[in-house]
Design an enzyme around this catalytic site. Structure first.
Site, PDB file in Angstrom:
ATOM      1  CG  ASP A   7      -1.921   1.079   1.257  1.00 28.12           C
ATOM      2  OD1 ASP A   7      -2.127   1.723   0.211  1.00 28.12           O
ATOM      3  OD2 ASP A   7      -2.530   1.286   2.323  1.00 28.12           O
ATOM      4  CG  ASP A 102      -2.773   3.589  -3.163  1.00 32.05           C
ATOM      5  OD1 ASP A 102      -3.939   3.207  -3.351  1.00 32.05           O
ATOM      6  OD2 ASP A 102      -2.341   3.962  -2.069  1.00 32.05           O
ATOM      7  CD  GLU A 103      -5.264  -0.819  -0.538  1.00 30.18           C
ATOM      8  OE1 GLU A 103      -5.747  -1.731   0.122  1.00 30.18           O
ATOM      9  OE2 GLU A 103      -5.851   0.265  -0.729  1.00 30.18           O
TER      10      GLU A 103
HETATM   11 MG    MG Z   1      -2.440   3.896   0.095  1.00 29.39          MG
END
Ligand code: MG
Length: 369
Positions: A7, A102-103
């Site tokens: 993350d 983003d993960e």
């Molecule tokens: Mg994040």
């Protein structure tokens, strides 16, 4: 199973701070104008100290932190970084399940680095991300998705947390039930009323009692609370086509009506493609006559499209090679297929940046090839 949850830290805000030195060390809020009704998409750690968090209104963020610098999101740049980290993940394994830009979850049980320890893989990924993007990511490592995801959050920013399977249940035990997968606000308050406050309470609970209160999810929740998560990392499979069709309540002989339906479906499909960030080369018209005979007509373009006008012009032209107008029609459908194998980010670039600045024309050409 060896699972890593990666993350990025305060992703949008970190990209903004990286690209504009004037923003470094300052409270930065990425979202709308503080006077507008927009919400905070992401904020920097400096802003979080004032109690600002994502999903709160920008007006509220401004009230909490008047010195914050408000920045409009520039998706094109976030997509660009997302593509870079995706590329790093793919050097490690094909078992990548993205959750957002983003993960992602990675199953590294087998990995291309031939590293036996998932911790070493996570260290490698985090340093590759830092070296190639200048940004930090946090990682959680465990044998399940549930524990890996919670673990990635506890030493943020720039953290690495490894929870071996033998410690998973103890790690989860003190956490409020809300942290478990599938437990939303409503389920959490129901569980609270029933006396289940922590994962430990659920781990101890009689599965039959949980089933009585929560149906089939109950026993699964008990398992999750014990660190036993049956969910596998599922690499995303891109959709193959997108379509829209109507079955008419009365059979239609009027060609104009069919043409109008084609226009409607073309714009539905275009909207849908934009939403899923795809474009396709092949446009198909489907016509079912009153006697249920069904014909399809297709045409392929040199480049993918998600444009309503283009889709409808081609589908309208395809109607000429059917018997619509001579024969009554009971179903009209339009679909787009032939999506390029290109990865998600290129498709995103098509939508967010179409022909614009940073990401540039070469990316577009790539997406269209
Ligand atoms: Mg994040």
């Amino acid at each position: 199973m060896k699972i890593i949850h990666i993350d990025m830290d305060a992703f949008y805000a970190s990209v903004e701070q990286r690209d504009d030195p004037a923003l470094r060390g300052k409270p930065v809020v990425v979202g709308g104008d503080p006077r507008s009704r927009g919400v905070v998409a992401t904020c920097s750690y400096e802003a979080r100290r004032f109690g600002v968090h994502s999903a709160m209104s920008c007006a509220e963020a401004y009230r909490l932190c008047p010195s914050a610098i408000f920045v409009r999101p520039s998706m094109g740049r976030y997509v660009e970084v997302s593509r870079q980290i995706r590329d790093i993940f793919e050097r490690v394994t094909d078992q990548v399940e993205p959750l957002s830009l983003d993960e992602a979850y990675l199953d590294v049980t087998e990995n291309k680095l031939a590293m036996p320890l998932a911790r070493d893989v996570a260290v490698w990924i985090r340093s590759a991300i830092l070296a190639e993007t200048g940004l930090t990511a946090s990682a959680g490592v465990s044998s399940t998705k549930l524990v890996a995801k919670i673990a990635s959050d506890i030493r943020k920013p720039d953290g690495l947390t490894v929870i071996p399977p033998s410690r998973a249940e103890a790690f989860l035990a003190p956490l409020p039930v809300r942290r478990l997968w599938g437990v939303g606000a409503a389920t959490a308050s129901k569980l609270k009323r029933l006396g289940y406050h922590t994962a430990a309470d659920l781990a101890r609970a009689d599965p039959r009692a949980l089933e009585r209160h929560l149906g089939r999810f109950g026993p699964l929740l008990g398992r999750l609370a014990r660190g036993d998560d049956p969910r596998r990392v599922t690499p995303e499979r891109p959709p193959k086509s997108r379509g829209s069709e109507t079955t008419l309540s009365v059979d239609v002989l009027d060609r104009q009506v069919v043409l109008r339906l084609i226009d409607d479906h073309a714009s539905d499909v275009a909207e849908d493609l934009t939403r899923i960030r795809r474009a396709g080369r092949t446009i198909t018209l489907k016509i079912r006559y009153a006697d249920f005979e069904t014909v399809t007509r297709s045409r392929s373009l040199p480049a993918p499209t998600h444009d309503a006008r283009t889709i409808s012009e081609i589908a309208r032209a395809l109607l000429d090679s059917t018997k619509a107008g001579e024969r009554a029609v009971r179903l009209v459908g339009v679909s787009v297929s032939g999506f390029p194998d290109a990865s998600l980010p290129e498709q995103l670039v098509l939508d967010f940046e179409a022909g614009q600045n940073r990401v540039g024309a070469s990316e577009e050409a790539e997406g269209n090839s």
